[in-house]
Design an enzyme around this catalytic site. Sequence first.
Site, PDB file in Angstrom:
ATOM      1  N   ASP A  95       0.820  -1.223   0.000  1.00 29.45           N
ATOM      2  CA  ASP A  95       0.000   0.000   0.000  1.00 29.45           C
ATOM      3  C   ASP A  95       0.851   1.270   0.000  1.00 29.45           C
ATOM      4  OD1 ASP A  95      -2.490  -1.171  -0.035  1.00 29.45           O
ATOM      5  OD2 ASP A  95      -2.731  -1.148   2.125  1.00 29.45           O
ATOM      6  N   ASP A  96       0.197   2.354  -0.335  1.00 30.98           N
ATOM      7  CA  ASP A  96       0.752   3.713  -0.266  1.00 30.98           C
ATOM      8  C   ASP A  96       1.909   3.952  -1.230  1.00 30.98           C
ATOM      9  OD1 ASP A  96      -1.136   4.360   1.623  1.00 30.98           O
ATOM     10  OD2 ASP A  96       0.189   3.989   3.323  1.00 30.98           O
TER      11      ASP A  96
END
Length: 81
Positions: free
Chosen positions: A13-14
């Site tokens: 993620d991110d």
Amino acid sequence: MPQTRMQLVVTGDDFGYCPRRNQGLVECFLSGGITTLSLLVNGSAAQEAADLAKRHSIPLGSMLTCLKECPCAPDYSSPPW
């Protein structure tokens, strides 16, 4: 009877949050630790992340943040609404 084949998908993620995180996630993908990435499309390093994904043929999903860093909408988490 044929056996059911299962596949584990591990998403980082991110991707796009910052250049350092981008590099770490690319390294994880290239070493086989993760199978796909989730692009933080309104992150400060999103364009760099998209370029890295294209260069390394990394499968991407997308996500937006609504409350932190660079929000894509006003903060409605507290009154008054």
